[in-house]
Motif scaffolding. Sequence first.
Motif, PDB file in Angstrom:
ATOM      1  N   GLN A   8      -4.172   1.694   2.709  1.00 34.97           N
ATOM      2  CA  GLN A   8      -4.151   1.198   1.332  1.00 34.97           C
ATOM      3  C   GLN A   8      -4.771   2.209   0.373  1.00 34.97           C
ATOM      4  O   GLN A   8      -4.230   2.454  -0.711  1.00 34.97           O
ATOM      5  CB  GLN A   8      -4.896  -0.136   1.240  1.00 34.97           C
ATOM      6  CG  GLN A   8      -4.159  -1.273   1.899  1.00 34.97           C
ATOM      7  CD  GLN A   8      -4.983  -2.546   1.983  1.00 34.97           C
ATOM      8  OE1 GLN A   8      -6.206  -2.507   2.140  1.00 34.97           O
ATOM      9  NE2 GLN A   8      -4.306  -3.678   1.887  1.00 34.97           N
ATOM     10  N   GLN A   9      -5.887   2.804   0.779  1.00 29.62           N
ATOM     11  CA  GLN A   9      -6.533   3.805  -0.073  1.00 29.62           C
ATOM     12  C   GLN A   9      -5.655   5.055  -0.226  1.00 29.62           C
ATOM     13  O   GLN A   9      -5.544   5.601  -1.321  1.00 29.62           O
ATOM     14  CB  GLN A   9      -7.896   4.192   0.503  1.00 29.62           C
ATOM     15  CG  GLN A   9      -8.936   3.106   0.356  1.00 29.62           C
ATOM     16  CD  GLN A   9      -9.242   2.823  -1.108  1.00 29.62           C
ATOM     17  OE1 GLN A   9      -9.478   3.734  -1.886  1.00 29.62           O
ATOM     18  NE2 GLN A   9      -9.213   1.557  -1.479  1.00 29.62           N
ATOM     19  N   LEU A  10      -5.043   5.496   0.868  1.00 30.17           N
ATOM     20  CA  LEU A  10      -4.172   6.665   0.806  1.00 30.17           C
ATOM     21  C   LEU A  10      -2.991   6.419  -0.136  1.00 30.17           C
ATOM     22  O   LEU A  10      -2.630   7.293  -0.932  1.00 30.17           O
ATOM     23  CB  LEU A  10      -3.659   7.032   2.197  1.00 30.17           C
ATOM     24  CG  LEU A  10      -4.692   7.566   3.182  1.00 30.17           C
ATOM     25  CD1 LEU A  10      -4.081   7.708   4.572  1.00 30.17           C
ATOM     26  CD2 LEU A  10      -5.277   8.888   2.708  1.00 30.17           C
ATOM     27  N   VAL A  11      -2.410   5.234  -0.053  1.00 31.33           N
ATOM     28  CA  VAL A  11      -1.274   4.897  -0.917  1.00 31.33           C
ATOM     29  C   VAL A  11      -1.712   4.880  -2.380  1.00 31.33           C
ATOM     30  O   VAL A  11      -1.030   5.436  -3.249  1.00 31.33           O
ATOM     31  CB  VAL A  11      -0.644   3.549  -0.505  1.00 31.33           C
ATOM     32  CG1 VAL A  11       0.332   3.047  -1.560  1.00 31.33           C
ATOM     33  CG2 VAL A  11       0.049   3.691   0.844  1.00 31.33           C
ATOM     34  N   GLN A  12      -2.851   4.286  -2.663  1.00 28.33           N
ATOM     35  CA  GLN A  12      -3.333   4.234  -4.049  1.00 28.33           C
ATOM     36  C   GLN A  12      -3.601   5.629  -4.603  1.00 28.33           C
ATOM     37  O   GLN A  12      -3.213   5.952  -5.722  1.00 28.33           O
ATOM     38  CB  GLN A  12      -4.599   3.380  -4.150  1.00 28.33           C
ATOM     39  CG  GLN A  12      -5.023   3.128  -5.583  1.00 28.33           C
ATOM     40  CD  GLN A  12      -3.938   2.417  -6.384  1.00 28.33           C
ATOM     41  OE1 GLN A  12      -3.475   1.358  -6.003  1.00 28.33           O
ATOM     42  NE2 GLN A  12      -3.515   3.015  -7.487  1.00 28.33           N
ATOM     43  N   ILE A  13      -4.232   6.479  -3.811  1.00 27.40           N
ATOM     44  CA  ILE A  13      -4.505   7.855  -4.238  1.00 27.40           C
ATOM     45  C   ILE A  13      -3.200   8.608  -4.478  1.00 27.40           C
ATOM     46  O   ILE A  13      -3.045   9.311  -5.474  1.00 27.40           O
ATOM     47  CB  ILE A  13      -5.392   8.581  -3.202  1.00 27.40           C
ATOM     48  CG1 ILE A  13      -6.789   7.963  -3.187  1.00 27.40           C
ATOM     49  CG2 ILE A  13      -5.465  10.076  -3.491  1.00 27.40           C
ATOM     50  CD1 ILE A  13      -7.633   8.380  -1.997  1.00 27.40           C
ATOM     51  N   ALA A  14      -2.251   8.449  -3.562  1.00 26.01           N
ATOM     52  CA  ALA A  14      -0.964   9.140  -3.696  1.00 26.01           C
ATOM     53  C   ALA A  14      -0.209   8.657  -4.934  1.00 26.01           C
ATOM     54  O   ALA A  14       0.345   9.469  -5.686  1.00 26.01           O
ATOM     55  CB  ALA A  14      -0.121   8.938  -2.440  1.00 26.01           C
ATOM     56  N   LEU A  15      -0.186   7.354  -5.164  1.00 23.74           N
ATOM     57  CA  LEU A  15       0.507   6.825  -6.340  1.00 23.74           C
ATOM     58  C   LEU A  15      -0.141   7.334  -7.625  1.00 23.74           C
ATOM     59  O   LEU A  15       0.558   7.683  -8.581  1.00 23.74           O
ATOM     60  CB  LEU A  15       0.511   5.295  -6.313  1.00 23.74           C
ATOM     61  CG  LEU A  15       1.399   4.631  -5.257  1.00 23.74           C
ATOM     62  CD1 LEU A  15       1.173   3.129  -5.232  1.00 23.74           C
ATOM     63  CD2 LEU A  15       2.862   4.973  -5.488  1.00 23.74           C
ATOM     64  N   ASP A  16      -1.457   7.395  -7.647  1.00 17.66           N
ATOM     65  CA  ASP A  16      -2.164   7.888  -8.829  1.00 17.66           C
ATOM     66  C   ASP A  16      -1.905   9.376  -9.074  1.00 17.66           C
ATOM     67  O   ASP A  16      -2.026   9.855 -10.205  1.00 17.66           O
ATOM     68  CB  ASP A  16      -3.675   7.661  -8.690  1.00 17.66           C
ATOM     69  CG  ASP A  16      -4.055   6.185  -8.772  1.00 17.66           C
ATOM     70  OD1 ASP A  16      -3.228   5.368  -9.220  1.00 17.66           O
ATOM     71  OD2 ASP A  16      -5.193   5.852  -8.375  1.00 17.66           O
ATOM     72  N   ALA A  17      -1.541  10.107  -8.025  1.00 13.15           N
ATOM     73  CA  ALA A  17      -1.312  11.551  -8.151  1.00 13.15           C
ATOM     74  C   ALA A  17       0.086  11.908  -8.642  1.00 13.15           C
ATOM     75  O   ALA A  17       0.316  13.052  -9.045  1.00 13.15           O
ATOM     76  CB  ALA A  17      -1.561  12.221  -6.799  1.00 13.15           C
ATOM     77  N   ILE A  18       0.998  10.960  -8.626  1.00 14.82           N
ATOM     78  CA  ILE A  18       2.369  11.238  -9.072  1.00 14.82           C
ATOM     79  C   ILE A  18       2.379  11.305 -10.599  1.00 14.82           C
ATOM     80  O   ILE A  18       1.965  10.356 -11.263  1.00 14.82           O
ATOM     81  CB  ILE A  18       3.344  10.157  -8.577  1.00 14.82           C
ATOM     82  CG1 ILE A  18       3.371  10.127  -7.051  1.00 14.82           C
ATOM     83  CG2 ILE A  18       4.744  10.392  -9.147  1.00 14.82           C
ATOM     84  CD1 ILE A  18       4.144   8.958  -6.470  1.00 14.82           C
TER      85      ILE A  18
END
Length: 115
Positions: A8-18
């Motif tokens: 969940q944390q990895l997905v949130q970080i990745a989404l925020d980086a797009i």
Amino acid sequence: MHEMGIAQQLVQIALDAIPEEIENPRVEKLNLRIGRLASVVEHSLTFCFEIITKDTPLESASLEIDFIAVMVHCKSCDHTWEVTGPVFKCPFCEDGDVEMLTGREIEITSLELAE
């Protein structure tokens, strides 16, 4: 299973980086560095990642994991070595006053977007 929380944390970080200006982004690959002492089971993390990325820009993205060795530095004799067993005692001077340099990290190194 703490892999769900990690995913969940990895997905949130990745989404925020797009970047916001990219329309309909699709991530093809998420590159990770995970330390051997992070206690992450690769299959469990991949399974959790697949579940929570449904209907997101990360759906169908692959996880590329680079597992990082446990590296330790002896404060007494200044040697650095890779720990491969359960003992964190310096193999050179046999002192136990050591500092862990790597092995606990969980980080995204990059993500690759589809064109």
